[in-house]
Design an enzyme around this catalytic site. Structure first.
Site, mmCIF file in Angstrom:
data_model
loop_
_atom_site.group_PDB
_atom_site.id
_atom_site.type_symbol
_atom_site.label_atom_id
_atom_site.label_comp_id
_atom_site.label_asym_id
_atom_site.label_seq_id
_atom_site.Cartn_x
_atom_site.Cartn_y
_atom_site.Cartn_z
ATOM 1 N N HIS A 40 1.057 -1.282 0.012
ATOM 2 C CA HIS A 40 -0.119 -0.036 -0.031
ATOM 3 C C HIS A 40 0.715 1.242 -0.066
ATOM 4 C CE1 HIS A 40 -2.867 3.065 1.844
ATOM 5 N NE2 HIS A 40 -3.669 2.329 1.440
ATOM 6 N N ASP A 98 3.199 -4.429 7.704
ATOM 7 C CA ASP A 98 2.181 -3.680 7.470
ATOM 8 C C ASP A 98 1.153 -4.575 8.015
ATOM 9 O OD1 ASP A 98 -0.138 -2.316 6.898
ATOM 10 O OD2 ASP A 98 0.747 -1.604 4.724
ATOM 11 N N GLN A 107 -4.146 -4.696 7.239
ATOM 12 C CA GLN A 107 -5.315 -5.743 6.916
ATOM 13 C C GLN A 107 -5.253 -6.919 7.871
ATOM 14 O OE1 GLN A 107 -7.756 -4.987 4.762
ATOM 15 N NE2 GLN A 107 -6.628 -2.925 4.227
ATOM 16 N N LYS A 135 -9.940 -0.045 11.048
ATOM 17 C CA LYS A 135 -10.060 -1.178 10.062
ATOM 18 C C LYS A 135 -10.621 -2.583 11.048
ATOM 19 C CE LYS A 135 -6.984 0.316 6.445
ATOM 20 N NZ LYS A 135 -7.822 0.924 5.439
ATOM 21 N N CYS A 148 -4.897 2.576 -3.604
ATOM 22 C CA CYS A 148 -3.514 3.149 -2.591
ATOM 23 C C CYS A 148 -2.328 2.145 -3.083
ATOM 24 C CB CYS A 148 -3.627 3.473 -1.625
ATOM 25 S SG CYS A 148 -4.674 4.974 -1.206
#
Lengths: 156, 424
Positions: free
Chosen positions: B138, B214, B217, B240, B382
């Site tokens: 991302h 990261d 998600q 999220k 993104c």
């Protein structure tokens, strides 16, 4: 599907499926200008040939959604052969139509420039876009790009 | 407080999720748009909130609000306690060995990456030093490193994505040589690919590199254990994972945080300020300049307790099942007309379904779906380098979460059929 038929008129779908003036022109002599919509990644390339005070040829390349592509196609058909001044008038009228919604949202719709759909011919089919504010940028992408092309041609 | 503890509500191991019973917890889902039931399939962009989160934040504002770390009165002490409780809850949720010092509250995952790049990066990365990224990152885990590349001449290398939509690990050993940091998504927001993070971390560590995960998600959708993953840094966002916007997390190993210079300067992050300089506060406050998002932290704490009460194993099992159902329903109804940009099956992939549908542009698709009440995202998500790798400008992305069910997937499929009629 209520509301969608306002957006996806038959003329729009026709220009999306069979875009007019699709292709490229040699540049120079034609002006080549790129436009991007960073939100959706759509891109349009407008090739415009100005001879004297007239738009003698125009081609559209790039890719995007049905609204941006059909708007570009309708625009190309509308300005080809027109004088630069007429083309600029048309751009102004078209963009005024696209601003109606924003103006009325702010409660001062009376100040928006009145648009005569007759003056726009087939382009009036894009009027439904104003009900979908997120899509207005799709519809105006090629027009802003053409403005830049005409500016560059005149700056010569 | 009426909140149940994890033990009291923890269900039997991996009993299937009762989505019908859980949906009423999410007030926003109980509405119609354009005269149709709202079907929310955009949780990869931002998830919805259970009442427990909304009430925790309301309760905080109604009964407790005061600035943290400053007051000696009871109200301020209670605000402090709630804020630090949230930190402990979040730390426990990700298996942090030392939550009270290693969990830094930020604005979001993006700010967390920027913190690492600006603090650790500026100190340790100089001209010619190498950061290894992947093609599926991302922009949040790309642009901060591109900025360092421009600023300090840091070299960036890229681990590729194979035709199976997974990282090309065969290249990893070679690419990682001489690298100082591997910054890699734990789960792709476009492809749903779950990266073998522990394996990547082991290779990176053998080569002397640190690893940043990261988790924007992965943390909302998978059980997370920073030690099992082998993370040195983990970043994620609250919004999220059923929490509010405006709060994110950086977890990092304590030794790293201790020697890192501060990121933002201001109140709260200092021990002393003189006319000629300052000394920094201890962890974690050294990295929390200014009044933090207190209510948002409280909301995030409530969100992780809600997820823990359900059990992340069950969330994952539910999403595996629903993803398989969606893959089957899409292929069954539309055959080759639909392309799913992501790994086949459900092994090593989450519930993110990035679609191409015939020649219909994703933007048009999302518009038509909206008329059926179905919320999906159209665009580049993104992740423009990944889009270029896939050879598309945009996709339409449906993403699943614990409150989605087969009925939601059916609504997606029916709405796609309407788009097919319109544009076909």
């Amino acid at each position: 599907m209520n509301g969608l038929e306002d957006l996806y008129r038959e003329i729009i779908l026709d220009h999306y499926r069979s875009p007019r003036n699709r292709g490229e022109l040699e540049s120079p002599p034609a002006q080549r200008v790129e436009g991007f919509n960073p939100l959706c990644g759509d891109e349009v390339v407008v090739y415009v040939q100005v001879d004297g005070d007239r738009v003698t040829d125009i081609r559209i390349a790039g890719q995007g959604c049905s609204i941006s592509q059909s708007s570009a196609s309708l625009m190309s058909a509308a300005v080809k052969g027109k004088t630069v001044a007429e083309a600029r008038d048309l751009i102004r009228t078209f963009k005024a139509m696209m601003q109606v919604h924003e103006a009325s949202l702010e409660g001062d719709g009376g100040e928006a420039e009145a648009v005569d759909p007759e003056a726009l011919g087939e382009l009036a089919a894009l009027q439904g876009v104003v009900k979908f504010p997120v899509r207005i940028k799709c519809a105006t992408l090629s027009w802003n790009t053409l403005t830049q092309g005409l500016d560059e041609a005149e700056a010569g | 407080m009426a909140e149940l503890t994890v033990e009291e509500t923890a269900p039997a191991a991996l009993a299937p999720l009762d989505v019908a019973a859980l949906k009423p917890d999410f007030p926003v889902l109980n509405q119609e748009v354009h005269g149709r039931r709202l079907v929310y399939l955009d949780s990869a962009a931002s998830s919805q909130h259970p009442r427990a989160v909304l009430e925790a934040m309301d309760r905080y504002y109604e009964t407790t609000h005061a600035n943290v770390h400053r007051g000696v009165y009871a109200l301020a002490e209670e605000a402090d306690r709630l804020y630090e409780d949230a930190r402990r809850s979040v730390g426990r949720f990700i298996g942090a060995p030392d939550p009270t010092t290693e969990v830094i509250f930020t604005k979001n995952a993006t700010e967390s990456v920027n913190l690492v790049a600006a603090s650790w990066g500026r100190k340790h990365l100089h001209e010619g030093d190498v950061v290894l990224l992947t093609e599926m990152e991302h922009h949040a885990n790309l642009v901060p490193w591109l900025m360092l590349a421009e600023e300090q001449g840091v070299e960036l290398r890229w681990l590729g994505v194979g035709d199976d939509y997974r990282l090309d690990l065969a290249e990893l050993e070679e690419l990682v040589t001489g690298v100082k940091l591997v910054a890699c998504s734990a789960m792709s927001n476009v492809l749903g690919t779950i990266t073998p993070f522990a394996e990547i971390a082991a290779v990176a560590h053998r080569a002397g590199a640190l690893v940043l995960a990261d988790g924007a998600q992965s943390v909302p959708h998978l059980p997370t254990d920073v030690q099992a993953m082998g993370c040195d840094f983990l970043v994620f966002s609250g919004h999220k994972m059923l929490g509010p916007t405006g709060i994110g997390v950086l977890w990092a190993r304590r030794e790293l945080l201790e020697e890192m210079p501060p990121f933002l300067g201001g109140g709260g992050m200092i021990r002393d300020v003189r006319r000629d300089g300052f000394t920094t506060n201890e962890l974690p406050w050294k990295f929390e300049a200014g009044t933090p998002p207190i209510a948002e932290a409280v909301g995030l704490g409530a969100a992780v307790r809600y997820l823990e009460a359900i059990g992340m194993d069950r969330v994952r099992a539910h999403e595996v099942e629903l993803t398989a159902y969606a893959q089957g329903a899409l292929a069954g109804r539309f055959g080759e007309k639909v392309t799913i940009f992501g790994p086949e099956g459900t092994d090593g992939r989450g519930g993110v379904l990035s679609l191409a549908f015939g020649d219909v542009h994703p933007h048009d698709l999302a518009q038509v779906l909206d008329q059926s009440g179905v919320c999906v995202r159209a665009g580049h998500h993104c992740a423009k380098p990944l889009m270029r790798r896939l050879g598309v400008n945009a996709t339409a992305r449906a993403s699943l979460y614990l409150y989605n069910d087969e009925e939601d997937v059916d609504a997606l499929v029916d709405a796609l059929a309407e788009a097919d009629t319109l544009f076909g």
